[in-house]
Design a protein around this motif. Structure first.
Motif, PDB file in Angstrom:
ATOM      1  N   ALA A 299      -7.522 -38.257 -40.028  1.00 25.50           N
ATOM      2  CA  ALA A 299      -6.269 -38.536 -40.867  1.00 25.50           C
ATOM      3  C   ALA A 299      -5.364 -39.358 -40.342  1.00 25.50           C
ATOM      4  O   ALA A 299      -5.340 -39.228 -38.985  1.00 25.50           O
ATOM      5  N   GLN A 300      -4.643 -40.305 -40.962  1.00 26.67           N
ATOM      6  CA  GLN A 300      -3.729 -41.058 -40.393  1.00 26.67           C
ATOM      7  C   GLN A 300      -2.172 -40.717 -40.453  1.00 26.67           C
ATOM      8  O   GLN A 300      -1.471 -40.815 -39.373  1.00 26.67           O
ATOM      9  N   LEU A 301      -1.786 -39.991 -41.467  1.00 27.88           N
ATOM     10  CA  LEU A 301      -0.429 -39.082 -41.458  1.00 27.88           C
ATOM     11  C   LEU A 301      -0.507 -37.880 -41.402  1.00 27.88           C
ATOM     12  O   LEU A 301      -1.062 -37.300 -42.278  1.00 27.88           O
ATOM     13  N   LYS A 302       0.112 -37.103 -40.560  1.00 29.41           N
ATOM     14  CA  LYS A 302       0.123 -35.601 -40.466  1.00 29.41           C
ATOM     15  C   LYS A 302       1.217 -35.238 -39.660  1.00 29.41           C
ATOM     16  O   LYS A 302       1.893 -35.817 -38.701  1.00 29.41           O
ATOM     17  N   TRP A 303       1.860 -34.023 -40.075  1.00 29.36           N
ATOM     18  CA  TRP A 303       2.811 -33.413 -39.802  1.00 29.36           C
ATOM     19  C   TRP A 303       3.170 -32.001 -40.284  1.00 29.36           C
ATOM     20  O   TRP A 303       2.624 -31.702 -41.287  1.00 29.36           O
ATOM     21  N   ASP A 304       4.029 -31.239 -39.718  1.00 33.25           N
ATOM     22  CA  ASP A 304       4.470 -30.049 -40.179  1.00 33.25           C
ATOM     23  C   ASP A 304       6.128 -30.041 -40.655  1.00 33.25           C
ATOM     24  O   ASP A 304       6.950 -29.997 -39.688  1.00 33.25           O
TER      25      ASP A 304
END
Lengths: 180, 368
Positions: free
Chosen positions: B192-197
């Motif tokens: 995946a390219q965009l990931k955050w919490d």
């Protein structure tokens, strides 16, 4: 259309035959690794093919893959600046942007050491003297004009060597190949 | 026509169908821009991995079908060049769709049903970085009345989002919940390219990009490729311990004229889901191709998926959106979860065109 009721001003009007909807999109071309290697070689006045490790064929210009085996080509092969005409045509029609005088010859040229013909122009030869098997050499632009483009080779011309044996135009265009 | 042999379009017709399964899936890492490789160079390792993952060589592949659009590369017939990467000599059986790779999978599935072949490689690629992606996509719209206005993808989707909000079917908080859940799920997806919490409230605190959409409601611009191998009957069983059997598959299209459509609903998804048999059993996992956050709500509603279904555990297209590829990635992600035993019954969905114009739905099942 029978029941369509039109105001007088729109009756019997001329059909619209064209509309103008200009579109312009700008792209930044991604040449890729293999094409970059080839064009950087051209900048150094080298013609670099790439060999398939399975079938041994040398492709030029290389695209980074062997279309027979579907695997990346890995070995770079510096090719001679001369080769053999494997097919040709004589162009008698002008087209937009054409810089050549008519008639001129467009040829498929198998560079010595390659397994794939390169398309280029033939000059310094009368069109009636062009034939399959003719040995030719590259004529480069002046050194200060050389850039990462196949236009760095202006054209090919006969190099005076005796004709080569072309028994199968298209694939292996000339005699026995060392790596065949 | 394909629909005449669809299992769901004739009662009991399913007994006449061949069993066809996805048996392998591979994808690249999805990134904003791949500057050092062209399309064929991006594809070669991925198609090779998909074929190897099916315990096959190129000679075991009966048919190759790809999905892409030359408008992304800005170069005519770029898809023909990519065939160099699969070894098309001696000449192979091949086809291409100017669609997402999920539709290439559909074409291959039809060919398998006709009994002409036993296996197929499907690949697709989306390299958006060379051109102005959002303007490029406007070229798919009506060339006389809409395309000359150059409506970009985000603005068109914002029209749809506004209609959904005003209909009372959803709130901005619903959008933000999907963003937060998807980007968090993508932390477990190495591709995946965009990931955050972040929390939904943090998403809601962001400024509007094209009102009512925030930047986080929009997919990233992505370069990426994917490939799957599908096979029929015993070939699938011989090459995969636990094939992801395609139990139903159907696709439907709506008008290209946005003004003719109810943008808050997706009747094409609903019918495709019914024909594919989504409701014939419980669904463990669904991979839905919803590039914009709110579109997931429309698709879920149309497919009748309840709160118990694990939606987009990969993070979905909101976290990596290679054009013409993100749909097939949904099929691959859903199939992978069957193949590795994490799920028994999955729904895969792909969309194409502006504002969910066309939709393709499949039901995948494991055996035993």
């Amino acid at each position: 259309m029978a029941d369509l009721v039109l105001p007088t001003s729109l009756q019997d009007v001329e059909q619209i035959k064209s509309v103008r909807t200009p579109a312009e999109l700008r792209y930044q071309y991604t040449a890729g690794a293999a094409t970059t290697r080839f064009l950087r070689g051209i900048e150094q006045k080298k013609i670099l093919g790439e060999r398939c490790s399975v079938c041994g064929k040398v492709y030029v210009p290389p695209r980074g893959s062997c279309p027979t085996d579907g695997i990346p080509t890995t070995e770079q092969v510096e090719l001679a600046h001369k080769g053999t005409v494997t097919s040709f045509c004589i162009v008698n029609v002008s087209f937009y942007g054409q810089a050549m005088e008519l008639p001129y010859t467009s040829a498929l040229i198998m560079l010595d050491g390659a397994d794939l013909s390169l398309m280029h122009l033939l000059q310094e030869v009368a069109v009636e003297d062009v034939h399959i098997g003719l040995r030719v050499e590259a004529v480069w632009v002046d050194d200060d004009k050389i850039g990462p483009t196949l236009e760095s080779i202006r054209y090919f011309r006969p190099n005076g060597e005796p004709d080569a044996d072309v028994h199968q135009p298209g694939e292996h265009g000339w005699g026995d190949l060392e790596h065949a | 026509m394909p629909t005449s042999i669809n299992p769901a379009s004739t009662d009991g017709g399913i007994s006449n169908m061949r069993d066809v399964a996805i048996i392998s899936f591979a994808q690249s890492d999805h990134v904003r821009a791949v500057n050092d490789a062209n399309e064929v160079e991006m594809l070669m390792p991925v198609t090779a991995a998909a074929v190897a993952g099916a315990n096959m060589t190129k000679n075991d592949i009966d048919f190759t079908c790809s999905g892409s659009t030359d408008y992304l590369a800005g170069s005519a017939f770029s898809f023909v060049s990519t065939l160099d990467g699969v070894g098309p000599w001696p000449p192979i059986q091949e086809s291409h769709v100017e669609m997402d790779g999920a539709w290439a999978l559909y074409e291959a599935w039809v060919k398998l049903q006709l009994g002409e072949i036993n296996s197929a490689l499907i690949y697709c690629y989306g390299k958006s970085s060379p051109g102005p992606t959002h303007e490029v996509q406007s070229r798919q719209l009506d060339p006389f009345f809409v395309a000359p206005l150059w409506p970009d993808t985000i603005s068109l989707s914002a029209l749809q989002a506004r209609a959904l909000l005003e209909s009372g079917k959803a709130t901005e908080k619903d959008f933000a919940d999907i963003v937060a859940r998807s980007r968090k799920a993508a932390l477990d997806n190495p591709h995946a390219q965009l990931k955050w919490d972040k929390s939904a409230d943090q998403v809601l605190a962001e400024a509007m990009l094209v009102d009512p959409l925030r930047k986080d409601d929009c997919p990233p611009i992505t370069d990426g490729v994917a490939a799957v191998v599908i096979a029929a009957d015993d070939v699938a069983r011989a090459h995969c311990d636990r094939p992801a059997w395609i139990r139903g598959i159907d696709h439907r299209i709506e008008s290209a004229v946005l003004g003719l459509r109810d943008l808050t609903d997706s009747p094409s998804t609903r019918i495709a889901g019914e024909k594919a048999g989504v409701a014939r059993g419980s669904v463990d996992v669904a991979e839905l191709h919803a590039p914009f956050s709110f579109q997931e709500l429309i698709i879920r509603e149309a497919l009748g998926l309840g709160g118990d279904v694990d939606i987009n555990p990969s993070g979905g297209a909101l976290c990596a959106n290679p054009i013409m590829t993100a749909g097939l990635v949904r099929f691959g992600e859903a199939a992978s979860r069957i193949i590795d035993g994490r799920a028994n019954r999955a729904v895969a969905h792909a969309t194409s065109g502006a504002c969910l114009q066309q939709n393709l739905v499949a039901v995948l099942e494991g055996e035993g």
